[in-house]
Design a protein around this motif. Structure first.
Motif, mmCIF file in Angstrom:
data_model
loop_
_atom_site.group_PDB
_atom_site.id
_atom_site.type_symbol
_atom_site.label_atom_id
_atom_site.label_comp_id
_atom_site.label_asym_id
_atom_site.label_seq_id
_atom_site.Cartn_x
_atom_site.Cartn_y
_atom_site.Cartn_z
ATOM 1 N N LEU A 116 0.839 -1.206 0.000
ATOM 2 C CA LEU A 116 0.000 0.000 0.000
ATOM 3 C C LEU A 116 0.874 1.256 0.000
ATOM 4 O O LEU A 116 0.594 2.233 -0.690
ATOM 5 N N GLU A 117 1.968 1.191 0.774
ATOM 6 C CA GLU A 117 2.864 2.350 0.838
ATOM 7 C C GLU A 117 3.384 2.708 -0.550
ATOM 8 O O GLU A 117 3.554 3.869 -0.900
ATOM 9 N N SER A 118 3.657 1.659 -1.362
ATOM 10 C CA SER A 118 4.183 1.930 -2.697
ATOM 11 C C SER A 118 3.081 2.060 -3.744
ATOM 12 O O SER A 118 3.362 2.113 -4.948
ATOM 13 N N GLY A 119 1.825 2.047 -3.291
ATOM 14 C CA GLY A 119 0.701 2.288 -4.194
ATOM 15 C C GLY A 119 0.362 1.118 -5.109
ATOM 16 O O GLY A 119 -0.151 1.314 -6.202
ATOM 17 N N SER A 157 -1.220 -3.171 -5.361
ATOM 18 C CA SER A 157 -2.274 -3.995 -4.767
ATOM 19 C C SER A 157 -1.841 -4.644 -3.443
ATOM 20 O O SER A 157 -0.735 -5.174 -3.331
ATOM 21 N N SER A 158 -2.771 -4.643 -2.498
ATOM 22 C CA SER A 158 -2.454 -5.243 -1.199
ATOM 23 C C SER A 158 -2.412 -6.774 -1.289
ATOM 24 O O SER A 158 -2.128 -7.449 -0.312
ATOM 25 N N LYS A 205 8.731 1.244 -4.099
ATOM 26 C CA LYS A 205 9.371 2.466 -4.599
ATOM 27 C C LYS A 205 10.821 2.527 -4.129
ATOM 28 O O LYS A 205 11.119 2.286 -2.965
#
Ligand code: PFF
Length: 456
Positions: free
Chosen positions: A85-88, A90-91, A415
């Motif tokens: 999630l932090e890197s945007g 899919s969880s 990221k």
């Protein structure tokens, strides 16, 4: 303190983390498995491939796995979800953590049965039961144990209980305390065994077997085994090192600690080989004896040598200690996950996970007698049914594939700024490591897989 935070205790120091991770890495894999697979695969060339896998794939992936754990700060499932999630993205990356938890449970199910053999053999050695063993009677002794499901279950239960006891007590008063006592003892015991091996007069022969490289002996199966073993021995690809990393203090250097752990682990495996093969040769025994190597071949040697009861007891004690500090890391990811998500008390979680592993372990128990069957894998015959299936499924497939997914996530999905921020390497070193994680490790892994399975 709310329950949820209890599992996020931290190691009290960097040393505690190094000891715990080394404890996880050093186990049956080093002292039981490494010598016998080296023996089966002809020695030196296999050792060389194994060392290359450790350096080119194992160490970079271990750094990545520790990094993911420390940044994620939760069990592998929670950590992967948070990081994705932090890197945007899919969880669903949390599935990687879940597969790891399953791998840990599967490994623990058979690990504990083999560790049970070691507990039983420790007593046998202490009682002097190795005296006068011959090739035949030693084989019959192990055969007798393996053919007796009740006895096997008894020792498997004892070892499971030992493991649950430590994990139930938590990170600092359980895991950390256990490794602080057991790891130094393990090194002392290994040195004593090595000293004895030197005194047999066959030390050089042992060295030659381990280090003389003959590529003619290298089969595709051997390469795959070496790769799988590099993962197994470093406890990689299933979240054990990730969850240990999540308890690591922020300031500690991931690269330095990884190197220390990998070097210690490799050293112990090589030392175990150097302690075992001279005894094998001194007694005119077979190096390629397979899984029975330390349980059949060594007892004969202990039965013949001066002070064999003492050295035999020490050796199997060493094996039990090594297995114990690894087993606690096998059930830690599942335990952390249960206490995190189900609001379960840590001790209840530890006992619940152990129970599942114990029950599954009964399949391995039976695989040596009534449920045994044989099959072929990568050109070799396997005769211990489900035990072999579980071993191959986990070490040869689940761990390397878990490692591949870790490399892909770290190198391609997460990221780069976050990776850089957490791993804290100098510019140049970071660039090299990052390229290895993006290209070298995954491509080498894929190549070895495809090549060894005979697709190319
Ligand atoms: N590294 C351990 C050994 O060599 O015996 C086995 C192991 C422990 C594998 C923990 C995987 C793991 F997560």
């Amino acid at each position: 303190m709310p329950k949820k935070q209890i599992i996020h205790e931290q190691w009290s120091s960097r040393l505690a983390f190094v000891l715990a991770a080394t404890g996880s890495a050093v186990g049956l894999g080093n002292i039981w498995k490494f010598p016998y697979i080296t023996g089966e695969n002809g020695g030196g060339a296999f050792v060389l491939v194994y060392l290359m896998c450790i350096c080119l794939i194992g160490i970079p992936i271990m750094m990545a796995e520790i990094m993911l754990g420390r940044r994620g700060q939760q069990s592998p499932v929670g950590a992967m979800r948070t990081l994705a999630l932090e890197s945007g993205v899919s969880s669903h990356w949390a599935v990687l953590g879940a597969v790891g938890i399953v791998a840990g449970i599967l490994i623990m199910s058979f690990y504990s049965v083999i560790a049970g053999w070691a507990v039983s053999y420790m007593l046998e050695a202490a009682l002097g039961h190795f005296n006068g063993l011959t090739g035949e009677t030693a084989g019959a002794k192990l055969g007798g144990l393996l053919g007796d499901p009740l006895q096997l279950t008894f020792w498997h239960t004892i070892f499971s209980a030992m493991t649950a006891f430590v994990v139930a007590r938590g990170v600092r008063s359980g895991l950390e305390k256990a490794v602080q006592i057991l790891m130094p003892l393990l090194f002392v015991l290994l040195l004593i065994m090595l000293g004895y091996a030197i005194s047999t007069g066959y030390f050089m022969q042992g060295l030659q077997f381990l280090f003389a490289v003959d590529f003619a002996k290298l089969t595709p199966e051997a390469i795959l085994t070496a790769l799988g073993h590099a993962f197994f021995t470093l406890s990689l690809g299933m979240g054990a090192i990730m969850v240990y990393g999540s308890y690591m203090p922020k300031g500690a250097s991931i690269a330095k600690t990884t190197f220390i752990i990998a070097i210690l682990d490799t050293l112990v495996a090589l030392m175990a080989g150097m302690a075992i093969f001279p005894l094998v040769f001194a007694n005119g025994l077979e190096a390629g004896a397979g899984p029975g190597l330390v349980f059949v071949t060594l007892p004969i040697a202990f039965g013949e040598m001066f002070g064999g009861a003492l050295f035999g007891t020490l050796f199997f004690l060493l094996l039990v200690f090594a297995a114990w500090t690894s087993a606690i890391s096998l059930i830690e990811p599942a335990t952390a996950w249960l206490s995190e998500n189900r609001g379960m008390k840590r001790s209840t979680a530890a006992y619940a996970v152990t129970f599942v592993c114990w029950a599954l372990g009964l399949v391995t128990v039976m695989s040596f007698s009534s449920w045994s069957f044989s099959f072929h894998f990568a050109g070799a015959e396997k005769t211990d049914g489900m035990f072999d299936v579980l071993d191959i499924l986990t070490s040869t497939f689940m761990l390397p594939l878990g490692g591949l997914a870790i490399a892909i996530f770290t190198g391609w999905v997460m990221k780069q700024v976050y990776v850089r921020d957490e791993i804290r390497l100098g510019q140049g070193v970071f660039a090299v490591w990052y390229q290895v994680i993006r290209w070298v490790a995954p491509l080498l892994l894929l190549y070895l897989f495809i090549h060894s399975l005979g697709f190319a």
